[in-house]
Design a protein around this motif. Structure first.
Motif, PDB file in Angstrom:
ATOM      1  N   GLY A 305       0.806  -1.215   0.000  1.00  0.00           N
ATOM      2  CA  GLY A 305       0.000   0.000   0.000  1.00  0.00           C
ATOM      3  C   GLY A 305       0.837   1.262   0.000  1.00  0.00           C
ATOM      4  O   GLY A 305       0.347   2.335   0.358  1.00  0.00           O
ATOM      5  N   THR A 306       2.084   1.159  -0.427  1.00  0.00           N
ATOM      6  CA  THR A 306       2.997   2.306  -0.468  1.00  0.00           C
ATOM      7  C   THR A 306       3.061   2.874  -1.885  1.00  0.00           C
ATOM      8  O   THR A 306       3.211   2.130  -2.847  1.00  0.00           O
ATOM      9  N   PHE A 307       2.934   4.197  -1.999  1.00  0.00           N
ATOM     10  CA  PHE A 307       3.024   4.866  -3.303  1.00  0.00           C
ATOM     11  C   PHE A 307       3.319   6.337  -3.069  1.00  0.00           C
ATOM     12  O   PHE A 307       3.378   6.801  -1.917  1.00  0.00           O
ATOM     13  N   ALA A 308       3.501   7.081  -4.147  1.00  0.00           N
ATOM     14  CA  ALA A 308       3.720   8.520  -4.028  1.00  0.00           C
ATOM     15  C   ALA A 308       2.411   9.286  -4.136  1.00  0.00           C
ATOM     16  O   ALA A 308       2.183  10.268  -3.414  1.00  0.00           O
ATOM     17  N   PHE A 309       1.527   8.833  -5.050  1.00  0.00           N
ATOM     18  CA  PHE A 309       0.221   9.469  -5.256  1.00  0.00           C
ATOM     19  C   PHE A 309      -0.812   8.388  -5.507  1.00  0.00           C
ATOM     20  O   PHE A 309      -0.515   7.356  -6.120  1.00  0.00           O
ATOM     21  N   ASP A 310      -2.042   8.629  -5.045  1.00  0.00           N
ATOM     22  CA  ASP A 310      -3.100   7.678  -5.357  1.00  0.00           C
ATOM     23  C   ASP A 310      -3.605   7.918  -6.775  1.00  0.00           C
ATOM     24  O   ASP A 310      -3.048   8.727  -7.527  1.00  0.00           O
ATOM     25  N   ASP A 311      -4.672   7.232  -7.157  1.00  0.00           N
ATOM     26  CA  ASP A 311      -5.106   7.266  -8.551  1.00  0.00           C
ATOM     27  C   ASP A 311      -6.041   8.426  -8.870  1.00  0.00           C
ATOM     28  O   ASP A 311      -6.712   8.425  -9.907  1.00  0.00           O
ATOM     29  N   GLU A 312      -6.078   9.434  -7.991  1.00  0.00           N
ATOM     30  CA  GLU A 312      -6.677  10.711  -8.374  1.00  0.00           C
ATOM     31  C   GLU A 312      -5.729  11.862  -8.027  1.00  0.00           C
ATOM     32  O   GLU A 312      -6.141  12.997  -7.857  1.00  0.00           O
ATOM     33  N   GLY A 313      -4.416  11.514  -7.942  1.00  0.00           N
ATOM     34  CA  GLY A 313      -3.386  12.528  -7.819  1.00  0.00           C
ATOM     35  C   GLY A 313      -3.190  13.107  -6.445  1.00  0.00           C
ATOM     36  O   GLY A 313      -2.555  14.156  -6.293  1.00  0.00           O
ATOM     37  N   VAL A 314      -3.685  12.432  -5.399  1.00  0.00           N
ATOM     38  CA  VAL A 314      -3.519  12.906  -4.027  1.00  0.00           C
ATOM     39  C   VAL A 314      -2.254  12.281  -3.436  1.00  0.00           C
ATOM     40  O   VAL A 314      -2.068  11.064  -3.513  1.00  0.00           O
TER      41      VAL A 314
END
Length: 488
Positions: A305-314
């Motif tokens: 569940g690690t990322f830089a941005f979610d899939d709406e750019g948050v």
């Protein structure tokens, strides 16, 4: 890729969309498995496509395609607007998005070795070596191993000005040894059941897991279970190892805090939630020792569940879910944030691939470790009579995530602070809030592991997503034990 996205966004805004975003996603996955000394399955697949999400007349529209020609991209953007306008005919209220400053960014999962740089032949050689170690133990009748690697490269562009390019890599590996004797099947898995351990890392994870080194021990434990005593039934103190506690978090904390489930926007598969809005900041979810966060940031660890941005750019964030036992937060999106009085999304909207609509998903839902030094052995030593349970075997939980029952692969009885006899078919059950309120000790950071759950299903059409769950072994007082399985 930005040019392709702009083709869709330009058409969407010209057709009346007040908001539009486009996601272009390139995926590659490798999945290898062996069974009893032979290759059981092998695949290496790729896909490339895009989706367009819009708001028009106050309603959502969504369309996707794998045709990246300009004509097709523009037609897809127009189709998304048409769907939004049709949806608007039955809307209950206009979609309201929480504000978010548009980002321009590049990000890739930190890794040392690209897993796709390792040949399939090397992968299979490793799996067969593990298989050989498992089957070298007398009594093993079935050995299964697996390796999995994924790469997802995504471009996200929005009409608000976001322009984000991120690449996520994940690796996973595990194995299981089965023993069939009489009318009984016993199983031991490593490093965890249901595919093992998965993290957002490169091939270096495979070496860290010490797969070959642990194979013989795991096989010997599987065989020993046939001679073990049945787990007694009754009320006992229990200690859950970190992997089982990770699944407990997933099922009894992670799913019920998904705000779309709470609001009735999504109820497929795992149902709804007991965490109605009136419980926010009022419900005593657990004991004072229970601190749970939803943390997608890199500093939390290499979780699925690690990322830089979610899939709406948050941007990735850390949201306190349970704070000293008090329920303090949900998983939210730009659309749902205002319903709980927040002026910003929690950054949890994600989609499986390019042809699925993003929905609220777990990030890394983790129980923070204890603040005082405490090892597993010290925790056992401070337990007079109880059961240590390790590695999930089965689970069941109601649609509201309130009543549950879990079975584990192996248990050990604890008497006078010492681990004694092995127990087969251990299980435990409870009610979510009562269970978490019974927690009275958590091991410290040295015992904490960020586990990966690669196969969390949600939605219809179903989307399978990876989530992370950090946990250290913990003790729960006076739990109902031993009712899931009975001796024949």
């Amino acid at each position: 890729m930005k040019d392709i996205a702009d083709w869709a966004l330009n058409v969407a805004t010209q057709r009346g969309a007040t908001y539009a975003d486009a996601r272009i996603v390139a995926q590659r996955s490798r999945a290898l498995a062996t069974k009893n000394g032979k290759v059981g399955s092998a695949s290496d697949s790729e896909s490339l496509g895009y989706s367009v999400r819009v708001i028009a007349d106050g309603a959502w529209g969504f369309a996707a395609s794998e045709d990246l020609s300009r004509t097709a991209v523009e037609a897809t953007g127009a189709r998304a607007v048409k769907i939004a306008c049709a949806s608007a005919q039955v809307k209950q209220h206009d979609v309201q998005l929480a504000p978010e400053k548009p980002a321009s960014a590049e990000w890739i999962t930190p890794h040392k070795i690209d897993p796709f740089s390792i040949s399939v032949e090397q992968n299979i050689d490793l799996l067969l070596k593990i298989d050989s170690e498992l089957r070298s133990v007398a009594g093993i009748t079935l050995a299964e191993t697996n390796l999995n690697f994924n790469r997802e490269e995504q471009w996200f562009v929005s009409s608000e000005g976001a322009n984000i390019h991120q690449t996520k890599l994940s690796s996973g590996a595990g194995y299981a040894a089965y023993t069939f004797a009489g009318n009984e099947i016993q199983k031991r898995s490593y490093p965890n059941s249901y595919g093992g351990q998965w993290q957002n890392k490169g091939y270096e994870l495979i070496g860290e897991l010490k797969l070959v080194e642990n194979a013989r021990r795991i096989a010997e434990e599987a065989v020993a279970l046939h001679q073990a005593d049945q787990c007694p039934e009754g009320t006992f103190d229990i200690i859950l190892d970190s992997s089982q506690l990770g699944l407990q978090i997933h099922e009894s904390v992670g799913h019920p805090i998904e705000l779309d489930r709470v609001l009735g926007m999504e109820a497929n598969f795992a149902g709804t939630s007991f965490l109605t809005l009136d419980k926010l900041r009022t419900l005593r979810y657990g004991s004072d020792l229970v601190n749970v966060v939803a943390d997608a940031r890199q500093e939390h660890g290499p979780g699925l569940g690690t990322f830089a941005f979610d899939d709406e750019g948050v941007p990735a964030q850390c949201t306190p879910i349970i704070t000293n036992g008090l329920f303090t937060g949900y998983l939210s999106s730009r659309e749902t944030a205002h319903i709980i009085g927040e002026n910003r999304s929690g950054g949890t909207l994600r989609a499986e691939g390019w042809n699925r609509l993003p929905m609220i998903r777990m990030t890394n839902i983790s129980l923070l470790p204890g603040s005082k030094p405490l090892s597993l052995e010290q925790l056992i030593a401070s337990t007079d009579h109880g059961v240590l349970l390790q590695t999930n075997r089965s689970w069941s939980i109601d649609d509201k995530r309130y009543n549950f029952q879990f079975g584990c692969e192996i248990g050990w009885e604890i008497k006078n602070g010492k681990r004694t006899r092995i127990l087969k078919n251990p299980s435990y059950s409870g009610i979510t809030t009562e269970f978490w309120n019974s927690l009275d000790a958590i091991c410290s950071r040295e015992e904490w592991t960020l586990w990966g759950t690669p196969n969390c299903g949600k939605g219809q059409p179903q989307q399978v997503m990876g989530t992370g769950h950090g946990a250290a072994p913990a003790r729960f007082r006076k739990i109902k034990v031993g009712s899931a399985y009975r001796s024949m």
